[in-house]
Design a protein around this motif. Structure first.
Motif, PDB file in Angstrom:
ATOM      1  N   HIS A  75       0.969  -1.047   0.296  1.00 39.88           N
ATOM      2  CA  HIS A  75      -0.082  -0.107  -0.062  1.00 39.88           C
ATOM      3  C   HIS A  75       1.020   1.532   0.117  1.00 39.88           C
ATOM      4  N   TYR A  76       1.825   1.183   0.725  1.00 40.60           N
ATOM      5  CA  TYR A  76       2.798   2.679   0.526  1.00 40.60           C
ATOM      6  C   TYR A  76       3.493   2.735  -0.812  1.00 40.60           C
ATOM      7  N   ALA A  89       1.661   1.442  -3.493  1.00 39.23           N
ATOM      8  CA  ALA A  89       0.516   2.224  -4.156  1.00 39.23           C
ATOM      9  C   ALA A  89       0.798   3.835  -3.889  1.00 39.23           C
ATOM     10  N   PHE A  90       0.832   4.391  -3.130  1.00 42.62           N
ATOM     11  CA  PHE A  90       0.573   5.559  -2.562  1.00 42.62           C
ATOM     12  C   PHE A  90       1.623   7.110  -3.412  1.00 42.62           C
ATOM     13  N   VAL A  91       3.287   5.936  -3.258  1.00 46.10           N
ATOM     14  CA  VAL A  91       3.854   6.257  -3.959  1.00 46.10           C
ATOM     15  C   VAL A  91       3.882   6.664  -5.503  1.00 46.10           C
ATOM     16  N   LEU A  97       0.507   6.729  -6.818  1.00 46.64           N
ATOM     17  CA  LEU A  97      -0.426   7.665  -7.111  1.00 46.64           C
ATOM     18  C   LEU A  97       0.178   8.731  -7.299  1.00 46.64           C
ATOM     19  N   SER A  98       1.261   9.485  -5.944  1.00 49.21           N
ATOM     20  CA  SER A  98       1.787  10.911  -6.254  1.00 49.21           C
ATOM     21  C   SER A  98       2.412  11.000  -7.576  1.00 49.21           C
TER      22      SER A  98
END
Lengths: 292, 326
Positions: free
Chosen positions: B110-111, B113-115, B117-118
């Motif tokens: 999930h980390y 995923a958000f990186v 995403l950013s």
């Protein structure tokens, strides 16, 4: 000086909303390893519950807010846990990520298809006037947001640290196996965190919607920023989520005013990357022990 | 085993025959959708390498499609041939993808995923704000379709066959890659990174490689996308497309070679065939994905495999990467 005060108040108000959403995120993760990619949509939705209660149910605004909160607790708390998270969680983290992404699409398209595709006005909780503080025009609404956030966070902290149920929830988060051995109803404690998350996002929704209007796309950036706030502050700490949220809100407002309005959305991203590269446990976080 | 292999070859040949025969008798819009399917399949094959085989989640695949598309649009509207755009897009996406892999060395799931995403948000902001290069929200129009060795692909059918040709080339190359020691190393990385490292697999290099190659395939898809739609603007490559590509890979079956083909068909062709409105289809699609994740996280092909031989060993499934580190 007046500018700085004005920006700081606006930043703390924005940051307070980020913090509310980020706290919910962190609580879900702590007690049940749930990563909610639909968290932003969770903030978008309760405003529409309220609008629908006023439009179709003919309720007055305060009653509609209560109804909206109740529906949020059932749909975003109970149903979310029972129907979406429970069946998927045993498969691991990634399927749950995918599933909540799908849930985000479901909520977004649902609102667009069955309520409205354009931005809807949402009644303000308080007068939308400004007061003058030392030459700075400070929006009353921002002050209300800050006050409500402080009360909510303080109440939550008291509940978690000062009541038996709250302590049981903390025990569940720290070590579910041991908590169960001590006779704590772990399943019920996990359900409570889902309900708390639902209440927090509903609160954030009621605070943010009068400012940005209620629109089906509102969740897209909110969810991302809230998660970044959680990582920046420290993913395993409620305190971290608060600090991260406030920090991002303040930085966001100052950057937009002094550096670049076009790239204001990029600042949290750089902060995220910097934190992950140099301090992965977050500013306030503990290093998580991981077993192989 | 040989029976299964023969069956697979037969299915592949039948699929190619179907893909070749499909555009005849279709209106231009139908042919456009088929071409879009081929382009999205290429991008999804790239993501399947990163996510399905190497187990690294990425929500930035649309950014690489965007980089490829802008490379193609900017070069071909200046009179450069399309192959130069292929070279530029592959090189750019490979390098940027490699760099994006670095956070993956530090964080997972999930980390990550958000990186990613950013990162995709960042690319979107650049495409929107740097008007001197990308023309911002006005987009780029009049992107010409290429002429390949004297064969003009201006007509929809011709361009579809051009896309199909590239798709077949990409599929064959990927097939070779996953059969090679590299492909084995990717799978080892997904199943258990620590065991892979202890067996002498350079996990660092292969993680970066998985990102770089997957991203380069996204770039190839982008180079085809620009002349297909002939008008590109930044929102086409925002988060929505990244999530779409991710769902294509997962729905088809992450870690299955034919997963992206099936997933792209479900996402691109099925809504048109069922004649639902876009919103209603997305709602049903989202419900379908949630049910699929509860029943069988390894996707439709995983489900098919389970139905064919119940109680056999569990299908290779992407979440295996999730179980190791928690």
């Amino acid at each position: 000086m007046a500018d700085i005060l004005q920006l700081a108040v606006a930043g703390l108000a924005t940051g307070g909303i980020y913090a509310l959403v980020a706290i919910g995120f962190v609580l879900l993760w702590q007690t049940s390893q749930t990563i909610n990619f639909a968290q932003g949509e969770f903030v978008m939705l309760p405003a529409f519950f309220v609008l629908a209660a006023m439009k179709f149910g003919g309720l007055s605004f305060p009653l509609a807010m209560l109804a909206g909160l109740a529906v949020a607790l059932v749909v975003l708390g109970l149903l979310f846990k029972r129907a979406v998270v429970d069946p998927v969680l045993r498969h691991g983290v990634l399927p749950l990520v995918i599933s909540t992404i799908a849930l985000a699409i479901f909520f977004k398209e649902g609102v667009k298809e069955f309520y409205a595709a354009d931005a809807q006005p949402f009644p303000a909780l308080w007068a939308t006037t400004n007061i003058s503080v030392g030459g700075a025009a400070v929006s009353v609404q921002n002050l209300v947001i800050i006050a409500v956030t402080v009360v909510a966070v303080a109440g939550l902290q008291y509940f978690l640290a000062g009541t038996r149920t709250g302590r049981r929830m903390q025990a569940t988060a720290q070590n579910p196996v041991l908590a169960r051995a001590l006779g704590i109803a772990v399943e019920r404690m996990i359900l409570y965190t889902f309900l708390i998350n639902a209440a927090l996002v509903a609160l954030a929704s009621f605070l943010v919607s009068p400012i940005y209007l209620a629109k089906f796309t509102n969740g897209e950036t909110l969810g991302l920023v809230a998660f970044i706030a959680a990582i920046v502050g420290g993913f395993n700490q409620v305190r971290g989520a608060i600090v991260g949220g406030l920090l991002l809100g303040v930085i966001d407002n100052f950057v937009a005013a002094y550096l670049s309005a076009q790239y204001r959305a990029a600042i949290p991203l750089f902060l995220l990357i910097a934190v992950i590269l140099f301090r992965p446990q977050g500013l306030l976080g503990r290093v998580e022990e991981r077993t192989v | 085993m040989t029976l299964r292999r023969n069956l697979r070859v037969a299915v592949a040949i039948a699929a190619v025959a179907l893909a070749v025969a499909a555009p005849f008798g279709l209106k231009p819009y139908g042919i456009y959708l088929l071409s879009l399917w081929a382009v999205m399949t290429i991008a999804a094959i790239g993501l399947n390498l990163t996510l399905g085989y190497a187990g690294q989640i990425s929500l930035a695949q649309a950014s690489f499609v965007g980089i490829g598309a802008y490379a193609a649009a900017l070069l071909t509207t200046q009179g450069w041939p399309l192959w130069s755009a292929f070279v530029l897009a592959i090189a750019l996406c490979f390098v940027i993808g490699w760099l994006l892999g670095y956070p993956a060395l530090r964080v997972q799931h999930h980390y990550l995923a958000f990186v990613t995403l950013s990162f995709s948000t960042l690319v979107f902001l650049i495409l929107r704000n740097e008007e001197w290069l990308t023309k911002g929200v006005y987009g780029i129009t009049g992107i010409p379709r290429p002429t390949v060795l004297g064969w003009s692909t201006k007509a929809p059918v011709d361009f579809y066959f051009f896309c199909l040709g590239v798709l077949v080339a990409v599929a064959v190359a990927t097939w070779g890659l996953i059969r090679s020691p590299w492909g084995r190393a990717f799978t080892a990385l997904r199943e258990n990174p620590i065991r892979a490292a202890s067996l002498g697999v350079d996990t660092r290099r292969y993680t970066l490689m998985a990102f770089a190659i997957g991203s380069a395939l996204g770039g190839i898809a982008g180079v085809l996308y620009a002349p297909l739609v002939q008008f590109i603007e930044p929102t086409a490559f925002a988060l929505g497309l990244s999530l779409n590509l991710l769902l294509m890979v997962i729905v088809g079956g992450g870690g299955y070679f034919f997963g992206p083909f099936l997933g792209a068909a479900v996402a691109v062709l099925l809504p048109e065939w069922l004649r639902f409105s876009e919103g209603l289809y997305l709602i049903l699609y989202a419900v379908f994905v949630m049910v699929l994740m509860a029943v069988c996280p390894s996707g439709l092909l995983g489900l098919a495999e389970r139905l064919r031989k119940p109680a056999a060993k569990p299908a290779p499934d992407v979440r295996a990467s999730g179980s190791s580190s928690r």
